[in-house]
Design an enzyme around this catalytic site. Sequence first.
Site, PDB file in Angstrom:
ATOM      1  N   LYS C  79     -10.738  24.434 -27.703  1.00 54.43           N
ATOM      2  CA  LYS C  79     -10.642  25.894 -27.597  1.00 54.43           C
ATOM      3  C   LYS C  79     -11.909  26.420 -26.937  1.00 54.43           C
ATOM      4  O   LYS C  79     -13.024  25.983 -27.286  1.00 54.43           O
ATOM      5  CB  LYS C  79     -10.481  26.497 -29.002  1.00 54.43           C
ATOM      6  CG  LYS C  79     -10.241  28.017 -29.005  1.00 54.43           C
ATOM      7  CD  LYS C  79     -10.038  28.555 -30.434  1.00 54.43           C
ATOM      8  CE  LYS C  79      -9.703  30.043 -30.444  1.00 54.43           C
ATOM      9  NZ  LYS C  79      -9.477  30.573 -31.799  1.00 54.43           N
ATOM     10  N   SER C 160      -5.371  33.652 -32.393  1.00 57.17           N
ATOM     11  CA  SER C 160      -6.067  33.574 -31.130  1.00 57.17           C
ATOM     12  C   SER C 160      -6.027  32.211 -30.473  1.00 57.17           C
ATOM     13  O   SER C 160      -6.238  32.104 -29.271  1.00 57.17           O
ATOM     14  CB  SER C 160      -7.524  33.973 -31.331  1.00 57.17           C
ATOM     15  OG  SER C 160      -8.197  33.019 -32.137  1.00 57.17           O
ATOM     16  N   SER C 184      -5.756  32.510 -37.012  1.00 56.87           N
ATOM     17  CA  SER C 184      -5.769  32.091 -35.607  1.00 56.87           C
ATOM     18  C   SER C 184      -5.459  30.633 -35.361  1.00 56.87           C
ATOM     19  O   SER C 184      -5.287  30.225 -34.217  1.00 56.87           O
ATOM     20  CB  SER C 184      -7.123  32.423 -34.978  1.00 56.87           C
ATOM     21  OG  SER C 184      -7.198  33.784 -34.668  1.00 56.87           O
TER      22      SER C 184
END
Lengths: 482, 97, 492
Positions: C79, C160, C184
Amino acid sequence: MTYTLEGTTGPWEVVIGLEVHAQVTSQAKLFSGAATAFGAEPNSQVSFVDAGFPGMLPVINAECIAQAVRTGLGLNAEIHLWSRFDRKNYFYADLPQGYQISQYAHPIVGQGAVEVTLADGSTKTIGITRLHLEQDAGKSLHDQHPTKSYIDLNRSGVALMEIVSEPDMRSPEEAGAYLAKLRQIMRYLGTCDGNMDEGSMRADVNVSVRRAGEGYRTRCEVKNVNSIRFVMQAVEAEARRQIEVWESGGTVEQETRLFDTARGVTRSMRSKEDAHDYRYFPDPDLPPLVLEQGWVDQLKAGLPELPDQRRARYAALGLSAYDAQVLTAERETAAFFEEVAHGRDAKAAANWVTGDYFAALNRLKRTVTDSPVSAKHLGELLDLMADGTLSGKLAKEVFEAMLEADEAPGAIVEKRGLRQVTDSSAIEAVVDEVLAKNADKVADYRSGKDKLFGFFVGQTMKAMAGKGNPALVNEVLKRRLA
Amino acid sequence: MSLDAATVRRVANLARLRLEDQEVGKLQAELNGILGWIEQLQQVDTDGVEPMAGGSPGGAALRWRGDAVTDGGQAAKVLANAPDRAGDWFAVPKVVE
Amino acid sequence: MMRPTDLTIAQALDALDRREVSAVELATAFLDAIERLNPRLNAYITVTAEQALETAKASDARRAKGEAGKLDGIPLGIKDLFCTEGTRTTAGSNILDGFVPPYESTVSANLKRDGAVFLGKLNLDEFAMGSSNQTSAFGPVENPWSRANDPAKRLVPGGSSGGSAAAVAARLAMGATATDTGGSIRQPAAFCGIAGIKPTYGRCSRWGIVAFASSLDQAGPVARTVEDNAILLASMAGFDPRDSTSADLPVPDFRAAVGRGVKGLRIGVPEEYRIPGMAPEIEALWQQGLDWLRAEGAEIVPISLPHTKYALPTYYVVAPAEASSNLARYDGVRYGLREDGRDLKDLYERTRARGFGAEVRRRVMIGTYVLSAGYYDAYYLKAQKVRALIRRDFEQAWEKVDAIVTPATPSAAFAMDEKQDDPVTMYLNDVFTVTANLAGLPGLAVPAGLDAQGLPLGLQVIGRAFDEETVFAVGGAIERAAGFAAKPGIMA
């Protein structure tokens, strides 16, 4: 007697409180492993934590905690076993994180007090509100480029102790004495070097004025004053400004000001015009700081003797109040004196250190830390006087020689043959010679001219090149002239 | 509690976010929507409740590190991403104190 | 042999050990898949193909010498919130424009230490603020799944960690790192039909992860199976002296816990999670999950978490408050974007207005406001107290149960053009996940079924602090019972 400033409408009292920022003596910064040394190349002592890089996290330095606790103990203050770090949020060029990590709501040290001694010999107790740990900001240079400021983050993250006083001071002298006392205590403790010209200690000075008997009026904060002398000047300049405002029918606005050392006046800070709203909240990166009482007790047991205690001990040794004060002013001076006095007569040691030794330092523009004479040698000089090897006069001569080359006084005595004569038969021989040469004066003396005794002493000492033991010379003369 | 336009501007100033005049109204409405929804927290009786600061589920105490220099000496890396610099300094528009 | 991109991590480790496949072959297969599908899905912001092949080669060499690490040769996506040394890190924001970290986050460094191969940096909501991956400055990520009755409708992957979840679901990575501040990891995992765990706060170091809300942020993995999550978490987790909130605890054998079974475990079912308007399919799936666990020998216990309703508004005070402070460092002085201004303040304001997107600006505004003088007590302090009550709810529940099972999300993945009008509607996505963040507890999302349109739905397992093992055990049991085998329409 209360210190007042005379306005056009009468006398005004001055009310002063100090927030002192003292750099913690430590190898590394409060929350990073970067060094704290003064004077390094720009941005060479910066970790990514100090520069506020993404994802960087603070980890606290144990020694900074210990130093804050030691200082708290030295200020006779309450140590809080539970304290917490908060973020103080504001934007500034040299504040890389956009917040300062500080202890707003729960400081590590609470209320305490210090006693200051004023010039007239009186003492006054100044209350300490709190002491907390916080990060220093970086440094901006504004004079290197016509349109740019340059930023060095070496100081960013260095541990500071903010020591907040009660508004207990009433004159520039008291403010100066308080600051000097704080510095003295921290130097004794080894928690802050107190070098104001290197920025290790700065003061924000809160000043207000009032009529006798009134409550407090609005105060202004004069930021970042960096010497004791400037603090005293800033207090007076700001107080006079406020008096003028009040007397001309105006109102003093609470604001942050700067002291212009060149012009001796304070001026409003333009960059801090924004309404302050620091949005303090607990720093989620740092769990609460929890101390164990046993650990605090250990630190307490390990504290060095503080100036007040030491002064009391010196007084108990028979030193004058003045000598005790002077000898304890700096930790280094006291250490020097202690070594000189060790196992010897303390009063004699004090007389020598505060007398001939201090005079020599003044004359040579030296200090105790770069002393021209070691304490060991000065002590040996005292020994040579105590055992009669040297008279006071000879000792001064040997001391002068020691100043030139820090040699052992015994060696100087031997080399220069300065040993005092204590052999009474040798003195008797010289005395007899002197009396024989001055038979007329002997007659005069015997007929009542007592004052001539000094003449005979002088002649005898002269004949002995100053090395005769004065007491013995006196004794032999008295005997022979009887 | 409802935000007026002046408060929106004041908060934007505190947060150092430039706000164009035409943005104020929309932002004000959005923020008031969110704050109105948050308002339900006032229904909760929190008398005598110790606030939870920090994320550690059991509560934790601060861990200490030793006083050793273990970092720094990397001005080149610290400055490598700087939008403007002068030698080993960061450079910004002149700040007037 | 299976196609390399279909292998789970556990299978790939076996295949590598048996020399049925090489790390270079794995990396190549995934890089090919990325090249083919990423232009559509936009899961990766940065692909580090050359580095991936190099490290894969080095991995094969290690394995040949018998020095392979626990994850040697496994191709992962990272990420883009984790700082990676020498590789651009964006946090999905323009404000970090051009930023190349001179350091490696602890979590990604741990994965490297164990031999993982990094394929690139995965897309995300800007600063991890979002539940749809539409706030990214690098464009939205598309969910590889689509509705049976409207296959052309582009769906969000959740957020997210939308890039992480979409990439793993579409076989553009075998697993990925993710972070979870309010859901997330779990919400995008559920939306994309994969598993993901947010471990206990303090289990994974936050050092080197771009901070959103420091008291809530936790890193964790997403992968196709519960076992793969256990394998990844074992490498990612561990004490880090550089993070003052990192827990100084040993990392248990998570993988062993996956197959442990649930016999005798007490599973809590919080009545407050039956929210009005919840889709019947979700309600049914939840019941189904509980039945599976009962069948495996678990005891189902109704419990109450009375402050659940206040979790989201609490979160939307605490998280923006911390974010407003955490994001103050993005000022255009030391790294990232700078917009020149007539003075420093103007520079700050222009840089931050241009560098941050609308959702980030909104949250910074909210956070600044709730901390400001006069409002701190009413909002921030109040939220911290309610947070304490939410934690207490769980503490009381742990007296009765060993784990809690809930739906992961209140709906399946929604379309890119839905829920755009009102920020609060979007915030409601995290209603089931945010409580675990507030209480600091581990939460795992497991794919458990499909809705009527063929979209994946997940269940969530919440456990006691630092008891990820029980969470994995319950998750493993659900996974085995569900036998989830559906695949997304877009897949390598």
